[in-house]
Structure formats: structure tokens, C-alpha cells
Design a protein around this motif. Structure first.
Motif, PDB file in Angstrom:
ATOM      1  N   GLY A 197       0.822  -1.198   0.000  1.00  0.00           N
ATOM      2  CA  GLY A 197       0.000   0.000   0.000  1.00  0.00           C
ATOM      3  C   GLY A 197       0.857   1.248   0.000  1.00  0.00           C
ATOM      4  N   ALA A 198       0.260   2.379  -0.316  1.00  0.00           N
ATOM      5  CA  ALA A 198       0.953   3.661  -0.332  1.00  0.00           C
ATOM      6  C   ALA A 198      -0.050   4.764  -0.019  1.00  0.00           C
ATOM      7  CB  ALA A 198       1.617   3.908  -1.683  1.00  0.00           C
ATOM      8  N   GLY A 199       0.450   5.886   0.459  1.00  0.00           N
ATOM      9  CA  GLY A 199      -0.436   6.988   0.774  1.00  0.00           C
ATOM     10  C   GLY A 199       0.329   8.194   1.270  1.00  0.00           C
ATOM     11  N   ILE A 200      -0.425   9.215   1.668  1.00  0.00           N
ATOM     12  CA  ILE A 200       0.137  10.453   2.211  1.00  0.00           C
ATOM     13  C   ILE A 200      -0.425  10.658   3.611  1.00  0.00           C
ATOM     14  CG2 ILE A 200       0.286  12.961   1.968  1.00  0.00           C
ATOM     15  CD1 ILE A 200       0.092  12.570  -1.046  1.00  0.00           C
ATOM     16  N   VAL A 201       0.448  10.981   4.548  1.00  0.00           N
ATOM     17  CA  VAL A 201       0.062  11.205   5.936  1.00  0.00           C
ATOM     18  C   VAL A 201       0.406  12.644   6.319  1.00  0.00           C
ATOM     19  CG1 VAL A 201       0.559  10.589   8.336  1.00  0.00           C
ATOM     20  CG2 VAL A 201       0.347   8.803   6.609  1.00  0.00           C
ATOM     21  N   ILE A 202      -0.491  13.289   7.049  1.00  0.00           N
ATOM     22  CA  ILE A 202      -0.214  14.588   7.645  1.00  0.00           C
ATOM     23  C   ILE A 202       0.023  14.370   9.133  1.00  0.00           C
ATOM     24  CG2 ILE A 202      -1.082  16.903   8.116  1.00  0.00           C
ATOM     25  CD1 ILE A 202      -2.805  16.682   5.634  1.00  0.00           C
ATOM     26  N   ASP A 203       1.238  14.642   9.593  1.00  0.00           N
ATOM     27  CA  ASP A 203       1.626  14.408  10.982  1.00  0.00           C
ATOM     28  C   ASP A 203       2.033  15.750  11.589  1.00  0.00           C
ATOM     29  OD1 ASP A 203       2.591  13.593  13.402  1.00  0.00           O
ATOM     30  OD2 ASP A 203       3.900  12.025  12.604  1.00  0.00           O
ATOM     31  N   SER A 204       1.143  16.347  12.355  1.00  0.00           N
ATOM     32  CA  SER A 204       1.396  17.673  12.931  1.00  0.00           C
ATOM     33  C   SER A 204       1.666  17.614  14.429  1.00  0.00           C
ATOM     34  CB  SER A 204       0.205  18.601  12.659  1.00  0.00           C
ATOM     35  OG  SER A 204      -0.982  18.069  13.213  1.00  0.00           O
ATOM     36  N   ARG A 205       2.032  16.452  14.951  1.00  0.00           N
ATOM     37  CA  ARG A 205       2.328  16.335  16.382  1.00  0.00           C
ATOM     38  C   ARG A 205       3.560  17.159  16.751  1.00  0.00           C
ATOM     39  NH1 ARG A 205       3.192  10.111  16.907  1.00  0.00           N
ATOM     40  NH2 ARG A 205       3.996  10.512  14.809  1.00  0.00           N
ATOM     41  N   ASP A 206       3.507  17.816  17.895  1.00  0.00           N
ATOM     42  CA  ASP A 206       4.713  18.484  18.403  1.00  0.00           C
ATOM     43  C   ASP A 206       5.697  17.441  18.930  1.00  0.00           C
ATOM     44  OD1 ASP A 206       3.810  21.057  17.844  1.00  0.00           O
ATOM     45  OD2 ASP A 206       2.727  21.181  19.726  1.00  0.00           O
ATOM     46  N   LEU A 207       5.183  16.495  19.712  1.00  0.00           N
ATOM     47  CA  LEU A 207       6.002  15.412  20.237  1.00  0.00           C
ATOM     48  C   LEU A 207       5.666  14.144  19.469  1.00  0.00           C
ATOM     49  CD1 LEU A 207       5.862  16.062  24.079  1.00  0.00           C
ATOM     50  CD2 LEU A 207       7.720  16.559  22.506  1.00  0.00           C
ATOM     51  N   LEU A 208       6.633  13.618  18.740  1.00  0.00           N
ATOM     52  CA  LEU A 208       6.369  12.469  17.880  1.00  0.00           C
ATOM     53  C   LEU A 208       6.159  11.197  18.677  1.00  0.00           C
ATOM     54  CD1 LEU A 208       8.943  13.213  15.037  1.00  0.00           C
ATOM     55  CD2 LEU A 208       6.527  13.843  15.162  1.00  0.00           C
ATOM     56  N   ILE A 209       6.540  11.186  19.966  1.00  0.00           N
ATOM     57  CA  ILE A 209       6.318   9.992  20.772  1.00  0.00           C
ATOM     58  C   ILE A 209       4.867   9.910  21.246  1.00  0.00           C
ATOM     59  CG2 ILE A 209       8.693   9.752  21.544  1.00  0.00           C
ATOM     60  CD1 ILE A 209       7.890  11.093  24.153  1.00  0.00           C
ATOM     61  N   ASN A 210       4.101  10.993  21.082  1.00  0.00           N
ATOM     62  CA  ASN A 210       2.677  10.956  21.405  1.00  0.00           C
ATOM     63  C   ASN A 210       1.911  10.295  20.259  1.00  0.00           C
ATOM     64  OD1 ASN A 210       3.110  12.319  23.782  1.00  0.00           O
ATOM     65  ND2 ASN A 210       2.573  14.318  22.956  1.00  0.00           N
TER      66      ASN A 210
END
Length: 248
Positions: A234-247
């Protein structure tokens, strides 16, 4: 896990001073490039307090430091930045327990390398067996590896491998299977281009070729070969706007 970040008071006057030198303290095990590739400050550019705040969040997201701080030394019209780190233990042994409807209570040893080779690569191993309701009815071997970078490329990956040797109470056959899942993502700021794949392979159980649902009997396996293989991609686009990536 508790992260404590010590932030000195940085005067606005620093924003007019260019950075002459950047040094690191406390990296006894971690490679310098691990923190260098997270830096937003570069020599020759002015200091920015907002960039330091973002750097703190990026360092915390690595999951390998318990504490970090920044000291600024002013030299006439230039600045020296000294980043200090306190590293977490690079490896941790711990017990692993899980409960499922299919296998019941499972437990066993586990081992995690939180900072493999000092490259902020996470590597974990698990071995679990059934404790109840039937001792040793199922065995599970699991390996997991993940990182936010491939060398200096902003490519993050997760590879998850699990081998099962158990009796499947749903379809009533002895299952020996391996499942490999690979997730990769190329980061463009908050956007990620994601490519993922999965491969599931299960060996045939020649003693249980069929199973019954109601009054109907069905084949347990589709093919006549020694195993079944089910691939996925599979493939796709993700929008990741987290300040802390561990959250999550």
C-alpha cells in the motif's frame, strides 16, 4: 518515562548574534550525527529561541535522552552553543505479558535496545508462551526494529516480524506462521509519503485439511502446496502535525 528539559533564559539580544560554534556534551554512547541531523541551528545563522524549543521536542521524540539543556556563550558579536544530554540506558531487559481471546495468558522474557549502536535505532525481541488456560499451547517469537532516519535521509521505518507456533481454536488446526510488516515514510515537513507492505506465510497442517462452519465443511487451505502466502502492499500520504512524535 519522564523527560526533563532545562531551558536557560535566552535574551532576545541573542537573535542578532550569529552562531560561531556548536558543541555537544554527554554523548558517551550516542553518535553525534544522531543529534546533528535533528538540529535547526547551524553555524553562521542567528540564534532562534523558537528553533531551540522545536529541537527539544525532536530530541525527546528520539526516546534516548532523559534530559537535555542548552547553554549559550556570547563572544563579542558571535555565539557558542553547547547542547548537553543525559542518555537513557541503551538496553533494557523486561518481562512481557499479554492476554488474547485466542491464546489466553502468555508471558516470557523480552529485551529492548533503545539506542542500537548509538544510532537511535530501536530493536526489541520478545518470546512468549501460553501460561493459562493450557500451558505451552502456543509459542510466539517477535522482533521489532524502527528508526526515524536512514543515515542522513529523513526516511523513517518500522519492521515487525512475528512467528507463531500454536493451535488455532477458531479454525481448529495447528498454525505455524510468520508475518512480516514493513512501514516506511519519507518526511516532507509535516507531510509523509508512506509505502507499506506485509507478507503472511502459514505452513499447511496436513492433519487438519478442513474445518466445519455450521453444516458446511470448508478447506482450511486454498492451495495444494506446502504453505499459503498472502502479500499486501500500500501507499499513501500522511499529515503528521504532532509536536512530540512519541505521542500517539
Amino acid at each position: 518515562m519522564l523527560f526533563i528539559f532545562q531551558t536557560p533564559i535566552h535574551s532576545k539580544k541573542y537573535s542578532k548574534n550569529k552562531i560561531d560554534n556548536i558543541t555537544f556534551q554527554g554523548l558517551d554512547y550516542t553518535s553525534k550525527k544522531v543529534v546533528q541531523r535533528e538540529l535547526l541551528h547551524k553555524t553562521g545563522m542567528p540564534y532562534n529561541a523558537g528553533n531551540w524549543k522545536k529541537e527539544q521536542q525532536l530530541f525527546e521524540s528520539l526516546g534516548i535522552f532523559s534530559q537535555t539543556s542548552l547553554n549559550i556563550k556570547e563572544n563579542n558579536d558571535t555565539l557558542d552553543l553547547e547542547y548537553s544530554f543525559e542518555e537513557l540506558p541503551p538496553y533494557i531487559p523486561f518481562p512481557s505479558i499479554k492476554i488474547t481471546d485466542q491464546n489466553g495468558l502468555m508471558a516470557g522474557p523480552a529485551f529492548a535496545f533503545m539506542n542500537l549502536l548509538g544510532e537511535a535505532i530501536q530493536l526489541e525481541f520478545f518470546y512468549r508462551v501460553t501460561i493459562a488456560p493450557e500451558f505451552y499451547r502456543a509459542q510466539e517469537y517477535l522482533a521489532y526494529v524502527a528508526s526515524r532516519w536512514i543515515n542522513h535521509l529523513p526516511i523513517e521505518y518500522e519492521i515487525f516480524t512475528i512467528y507463531n507456533d500454536l493451535y488455532n481454536p477458531l479454525k481448529l488446526y495447528n498454525e505455524r506462521s510468520i508475518n512480516i510488516t514493513i512501514d516506511t515514510a519519507y518526511r516532507f515537513n509535516i507531510f509523509k509519503l508512506v509505502v507499506c507492505g506485509e507478507l503472511f506465510r502459514v505452513l499447511h497442517d496436513y492433519k487438519n485439511e478442513t474445518f466445519t462452519i455450521g453444516n458446511e465443511e470448508s478447506k482450511t487451505f486454498l492451495s495444494d502446496g506446502p504453505s499459503e502466502i498472502v502479500p499486501k502492499i500500500g501507499a499513501g500520504i500522511v499529515i503528521d502535525s504532532r509536536d512530540l512524535l512519541i505521542n500517539t
